[in-house]
Design a protein around this motif. Sequence first.
Motif, mmCIF file in Angstrom:
data_model
loop_
_atom_site.group_PDB
_atom_site.id
_atom_site.type_symbol
_atom_site.label_atom_id
_atom_site.label_comp_id
_atom_site.label_asym_id
_atom_site.label_seq_id
_atom_site.Cartn_x
_atom_site.Cartn_y
_atom_site.Cartn_z
ATOM 1 N N VAL A 284 0.839 -1.198 0.000
ATOM 2 C CA VAL A 284 0.000 0.000 0.000
ATOM 3 C C VAL A 284 0.873 1.247 0.000
ATOM 4 N N ASN A 342 -3.974 -0.532 7.343
ATOM 5 C CA ASN A 342 -3.960 -0.876 5.914
ATOM 6 C C ASN A 342 -3.943 -2.364 5.627
ATOM 7 N N GLU A 360 -9.841 6.985 -0.785
ATOM 8 C CA GLU A 360 -8.637 6.349 -1.309
ATOM 9 C C GLU A 360 -8.430 4.972 -0.695
ATOM 10 N N ASN A 364 -8.882 0.856 -2.486
ATOM 11 C CA ASN A 364 -7.644 0.094 -2.625
ATOM 12 C C ASN A 364 -7.937 -1.396 -2.537
#
Length: 401
Positions: A284, A342, A360, A364
């Motif tokens: 990421v 993440n 965002e 992902n």
Amino acid sequence: MTDPNFERRLEEFLAADRVSRRRFLGRTAGAGLAVGGLGAFLAACGGVEGTADNEKTTTAATASHPKETIAAWTFANWPLYMDKALLKDFDKEYGGKVKYVEEINDNYEFFSKVRQQLQNGQPIGRDIVVLTDYMAQRWVKDGYTEPIDKKNVPNAKNLVANLQTIAYDPERSYTLPYQSGAVGIGYNIEKTGRELTSIDDFFDPKFKGRVTMFSEPYDAASTVLIQQGKDPEKATIDELLEAIEVISKANDEGQFRRFTGNDYSTDLTKGNAWVCMAYSGDLVQLQSDNPNLRFAYPEQGAVRFTDNMMMPAKVEHPYAAETMMNYLYEPEVAAKLAAYVNYISPVDGIKEILEKSDPEIASNELIFPPDEVAAKLKNYPQLTPAEERQMREAMAQVTGA
């Protein structure tokens, strides 16, 4: 033991710059610092000698932990794996004081620290521990965990469908997933000249000497089994040894630059390696630092690793621990945690929340795999301690460890 001054400086850095656990990895990798201690603790992997071969049978269990005033209690987790603001909010809402300790740098290292107490039927002074599937399996089978009182964790209903059961804990009587990730293909498209989509790409002669493979056999051998069309969770020890032999043969032919832990990211960012066995969460931030870097879920499927919240046997504050589990399964809270670490959240419904607060992150695919990808994520093998030792010894012969 980690230098407390270093830990304090690290926390100040993270707080000041709003850097997540994964973003921290990206920075340390780019600076060549993800090797050694930091590289070891940033991934939920490791190696150890097995415990006793006499395993207890895993059965569904129930528990009754009455509601009580929450006082001081202890939560043991991996470093940089929690948004500490959530802990402050928890204390404010529920009272008491959570002692949050970032002491699980390696599954086996931590187990060695508390093993004697567990074997002697003594409390270990932690109320929640977060362990990866293959170690969680050992604790469950050896009777080292306390069942969860589901009445105190009504939000467990928010657990995503594909994690609601696992072979070593079919009813999730002892474990609740904390975060998950996948083992896949990290690569530099500028070097490879094409997109990579298959486990076969690790063995492509065009990349000879520019490929790294994980030294952890649960990851590496399981990936080869998926390449062969097999389900790692159902694999026999003989099938795992055959997969390691495939890796050994390729290594003898010079296919692999080296075997790594999390420090693969250093080779990838520096261009020393073009193709790496990689963890989804790592890429990421690595992608944001270098737009040529990519992560692919292999088309054949990928190994899923899950870190699990568990209460050790003889837990001293079960109600506090279960209240925290319930809190972390509130979708709003889970969304904040996912945005920080993440990784793949086990809590249903958080993507919709993040689409509003952090589009965002919500878009992902490394954090929210598409349904067709999620359907092909596979769990780790289910091994006895003796089989695990055999597997690890075979892999050590290949890696030279």
